[in-house]
Motif scaffolding. Sequence first.
Motif, PDB file in Angstrom:
ATOM      1  N   MET A   1       0.839  -1.220   0.023  1.00  0.00           N
ATOM      2  CA  MET A   1       0.138  -0.020   0.020  1.00  0.00           C
ATOM      3  C   MET A   1       0.945   1.021  -0.062  1.00  0.00           C
ATOM      4  O   MET A   1       1.892   1.437   0.792  1.00  0.00           O
ATOM      5  CB  MET A   1      -0.606   0.118   1.142  1.00  0.00           C
ATOM      6  CG  MET A   1      -2.150  -0.329   1.041  1.00  0.00           C
ATOM      7  SD  MET A   1      -3.191   0.043   2.447  1.00  0.00           S
ATOM      8  CE  MET A   1      -3.869  -1.525   2.578  1.00  0.00           C
ATOM      9  N   SER A   2       0.533   2.226  -0.931  1.00  0.00           N
ATOM     10  CA  SER A   2       1.208   3.297  -0.733  1.00  0.00           C
ATOM     11  C   SER A   2       0.550   4.798  -0.415  1.00  0.00           C
ATOM     12  O   SER A   2      -0.627   4.505  -0.284  1.00  0.00           O
ATOM     13  CB  SER A   2       1.609   3.725  -2.429  1.00  0.00           C
ATOM     14  OG  SER A   2       0.597   4.056  -2.979  1.00  0.00           O
ATOM     15  N   THR A   3       1.157   5.527   0.322  1.00  0.00           N
ATOM     16  CA  THR A   3       0.397   6.604   0.935  1.00  0.00           C
ATOM     17  C   THR A   3      -0.232   7.657  -0.207  1.00  0.00           C
ATOM     18  O   THR A   3       0.835   7.768  -1.484  1.00  0.00           O
ATOM     19  CB  THR A   3       1.316   7.313   1.985  1.00  0.00           C
ATOM     20  OG1 THR A   3       2.427   7.840   1.036  1.00  0.00           O
ATOM     21  CG2 THR A   3       1.900   6.581   2.962  1.00  0.00           C
ATOM     22  N   PRO A   4      -1.022   8.291  -0.200  1.00  0.00           N
ATOM     23  CA  PRO A   4      -1.532   9.441  -0.937  1.00  0.00           C
ATOM     24  C   PRO A   4      -0.514  10.572  -1.249  1.00  0.00           C
ATOM     25  O   PRO A   4       0.150  10.939  -0.292  1.00  0.00           O
ATOM     26  CB  PRO A   4      -2.944   9.476  -0.578  1.00  0.00           C
ATOM     27  CG  PRO A   4      -2.898   9.256   0.972  1.00  0.00           C
ATOM     28  CD  PRO A   4      -1.699   8.411   1.138  1.00  0.00           C
ATOM     29  N   PRO A   5      -0.463  10.898  -2.386  1.00  0.00           N
ATOM     30  CA  PRO A   5       0.478  12.203  -2.758  1.00  0.00           C
ATOM     31  C   PRO A   5       0.013  13.295  -1.830  1.00  0.00           C
ATOM     32  O   PRO A   5      -1.065  13.455  -1.425  1.00  0.00           O
ATOM     33  CB  PRO A   5       0.275  12.479  -4.167  1.00  0.00           C
ATOM     34  CG  PRO A   5      -0.793  11.971  -4.553  1.00  0.00           C
ATOM     35  CD  PRO A   5      -1.265  10.693  -3.547  1.00  0.00           C
ATOM     36  N   PRO A   6       0.861  14.311  -1.285  1.00  0.00           N
ATOM     37  CA  PRO A   6       0.473  15.617  -0.565  1.00  0.00           C
ATOM     38  C   PRO A   6      -0.341  16.385  -1.546  1.00  0.00           C
ATOM     39  O   PRO A   6      -0.234  16.354  -2.906  1.00  0.00           O
ATOM     40  CB  PRO A   6       1.801  16.273  -0.245  1.00  0.00           C
ATOM     41  CG  PRO A   6       2.578  15.545  -1.202  1.00  0.00           C
ATOM     42  CD  PRO A   6       2.450  14.123  -1.615  1.00  0.00           C
ATOM     43  N   PRO A   7      -1.043  17.087  -0.940  1.00  0.00           N
ATOM     44  CA  PRO A   7      -2.160  18.092  -1.743  1.00  0.00           C
ATOM     45  C   PRO A   7      -1.182  19.186  -2.469  1.00  0.00           C
ATOM     46  O   PRO A   7       0.015  19.456  -1.941  1.00  0.00           O
ATOM     47  CB  PRO A   7      -2.891  18.788  -0.697  1.00  0.00           C
ATOM     48  CG  PRO A   7      -2.344  18.587   0.460  1.00  0.00           C
ATOM     49  CD  PRO A   7      -1.360  17.367   0.443  1.00  0.00           C
ATOM     50  N   PRO A   8      -1.566  19.318  -3.704  1.00  0.00           N
ATOM     51  CA  PRO A   8      -0.856  20.736  -4.493  1.00  0.00           C
ATOM     52  C   PRO A   8      -0.663  21.858  -3.392  1.00  0.00           C
ATOM     53  O   PRO A   8      -1.667  22.202  -2.621  1.00  0.00           O
ATOM     54  CB  PRO A   8      -1.741  20.861  -5.564  1.00  0.00           C
ATOM     55  CG  PRO A   8      -2.771  19.771  -5.852  1.00  0.00           C
ATOM     56  CD  PRO A   8      -2.869  19.192  -4.289  1.00  0.00           C
TER      57      PRO A   8
END
Length: 66
Positions: A1-8
């Motif tokens: 499982m990967s972590t979601p990318p940070p918000p722009p």
Amino acid sequence: MSTPPPPPAHLRPHRDRAVRLTVAASVGAKVCSVACTLAQVPVALHALGTEAYGLWITLMSVIQSP
């Protein structure tokens, strides 16, 4: 499982503002709740009398205990 990318970067100030607003609303609600509880005691005591107030508080504490 990967972590979601940070918000722009352009969405960060909006998110920070939303977090601060949520915290402020939560603190405000707690202050209002405490104030209402403190105001309720003399009103209920006067309306019910000491014996009925004691019974009411006892029943409320039994009902609300986890």
